[in-house]
Design a protein around this motif. Structure first.
Motif, PDB file in Angstrom:
ATOM      1  N   GLU A  27      -0.266   2.891  11.977  1.00  0.00           N
ATOM      2  CA  GLU A  27      -0.927   1.924  11.078  1.00  0.00           C
ATOM      3  C   GLU A  27      -1.411   0.703  11.864  1.00  0.00           C
ATOM      4  O   GLU A  27      -2.345   0.028  11.462  1.00  0.00           O
ATOM      5  N   ASP A  31      -7.073   2.506  10.952  1.00  0.00           N
ATOM      6  CA  ASP A  31      -7.049   2.230   9.511  1.00  0.00           C
ATOM      7  C   ASP A  31      -6.471   3.449   8.780  1.00  0.00           C
ATOM      8  O   ASP A  31      -7.200   4.324   8.311  1.00  0.00           O
ATOM      9  N   THR A  32      -5.146   3.506   8.743  1.00  0.00           N
ATOM     10  CA  THR A  32      -4.467   4.617   8.084  1.00  0.00           C
ATOM     11  C   THR A  32      -3.217   4.090   7.399  1.00  0.00           C
ATOM     12  O   THR A  32      -2.934   2.893   7.451  1.00  0.00           O
ATOM     13  N   SER A  33      -2.478   4.992   6.745  1.00  0.00           N
ATOM     14  CA  SER A  33      -1.231   4.562   6.099  1.00  0.00           C
ATOM     15  C   SER A  33      -0.228   5.705   6.159  1.00  0.00           C
ATOM     16  O   SER A  33      -0.602   6.887   6.201  1.00  0.00           O
ATOM     17  N   ARG A 155      -9.052   7.927  13.521  1.00  0.00           N
ATOM     18  CA  ARG A 155      -7.969   8.249  12.577  1.00  0.00           C
ATOM     19  C   ARG A 155      -8.019   9.698  12.093  1.00  0.00           C
ATOM     20  O   ARG A 155      -7.031  10.229  11.589  1.00  0.00           O
TER      21      ARG A 155
END
Ligand code: UT7
Length: 340
Positions: A27, A31-33, A155
């Protein structure tokens, strides 16, 4: 197909780097989660090499564990086959470097490349050598260090892969044959869907400028590969069952390539296999490419999920495109109960 000699799987081994990279760590990079990665792939963390660790160093560790599990002297190994798409060098082969380091003083050695399906191809080749009577002891290793070829700003790919190695030791047997069938497929028309371009003779060539960093990275059309995989896995499992003369209902465990838990679940559902029959460690290691199937098999055995005697279907898919499967019987008594 009837070969004169049976092949018995007598040793399993694996190795992963010590460094754990969690979804939370990623993260901070892209730009990820954690939520996106776990729900879309099932991956929670992966292992990534640090300075000094290579495909060869991981493979040596996995090989030593498989040899120790089988309780054999490495000098009896006749052949080492390494399935990898990420060798340390173009040559010497990874197999030769392992051969020199594990005391396999009488062994032939070569690498084989079939991306994430590599270990299935290696198993099929090993079976031919043992089944024909040419060799008695063959060590096969799947190893990949994709972290060296990932764009850590992309990502779409960097969250998916991890590094690792898995090893299987196969020995000739007069009493039993543990490899009931293998099934190998390829479709080069889909090669562009998953590739690490420009590291071979394609580029650089005379008069060209060196490749831009971008061109040296792994590229994947994830959605297209997903569509291919959810059909390829059930097809390969059914085809291997037909070749082995068994029904899908006779399978005790599914040991699939660990790319995405959703692909694995969809395939299991289509095949009518229950959750407890699935051997999965994608949450811990991510997609370790050629290592993923032998690592999953080792972990399934070491944690007591796969108990002998068990009929397992190993199934792989990936770059090439390639896909394939093997029906194996796990009957070895555990010479050493090592922790996975
Ligand atoms: O071993 C080699 C074989 N490889 C595989 O088996 C991989 C097969 N493919 C897959 O596993 C899946 O296709 C992925 C996990 C790669 C992607 O999952 P998906 O459900 O197919 O997602 P998608 O590619 O359709 O993307 C959905 C959305 C996109 O955003 P928009 O266009 O809908 O706004 C992506 O940009 O998810 C976005 N996305 C991300 N979001 C947060 C893609 N990667 C990420 C990310 N974090 N890491």
């Amino acid at each position: 197909m009837n070969l004169p000699f049976g092949a018995k799987l007598t040793g399993v081994g694996g190795a992963v780097p010590a460094q754990v990279v969690t979804n939370a760590d990623l993260e901070k990079l892209v730009d990820t989660s954690d939520e996106w990665i776990t729900t879309r792939t099932g991956i929670r963390e992966r292992r990534i090499v640090t300075q000094g660790e290579t495909a060869t160093s991981l493979a040596i560790e996995a090989a030593k564990q498989a040899i120790s599990y089988a309780g054999v002297d490495p000098s009896i190994i006749d052949l080492i086959i390494v399935a990898t798409s990420t060798p340390d060098n173009l040559y010497p082969s990874t197999a030769c470097m392992i051969q020199a380091s594990i005391g396999a003083s009488h062994s032939a050695a070569f690498d084989l490349e079939a991306a994430c399906t590599g270990i299935i191809y290696a198993l099929a080749v090993a079976q031919q050598f043992i089944g024909s009577g040419t060799y008695k002891t063959v060590l096969i290793i799947g190893v990949d260090v994709h972290s060296r070829f990932l764009n850590w700003e992309d990502r779409n790919t960097c969250v998916l892969f991890g590094d690792g190695a898995g090893a299987l030791l196969l020995q000739a047997s007069e009493e039993e044959n543990n490899i009931l069938a293998t099934y190998l497929r390829a479709d080069g028309t889909g090669g562009h869907l998953l590739q690490i371009p420009n590291l071979g003779t394609n580029y650089p060539h005379a008069g060209s400028t060196p490749p831009k960093a971008m061109h040296r990275f792994l590229h994947m059309n994830g959605r297209a590969v997903y569509g291919f995989a959810i059909n390829a896995v059930p097809e390969a499992v059914r085809a291997a069952c037909v070749k082995a003369g068994i029904a899908v209902e006779d399978i005790d465990f599914l040991v699939p390539h660990q790319a995405n838990r959703r692909i694995i679940n969809a395939a299991a559902e289509r095949l009518g296999l229950r959750q407890e029959q699935i051997v999965c460690n994608v949450d811990q290691y991510g997609n370790t490419s050629a290592a993923s199937i032998p690592l999953a098999l080792r972990d399934g055995i070491m944690r007591g999920q796969i108990k002998p005697p068990a009929t397992c279907v190993l199934v792989g898919f990936g770059g090439g495109l390639t896909w394939g499967s093997a029906i194996i019987r796990w009957t070895a008594c555990n010479h050493k109960k090592e922790k996975a």
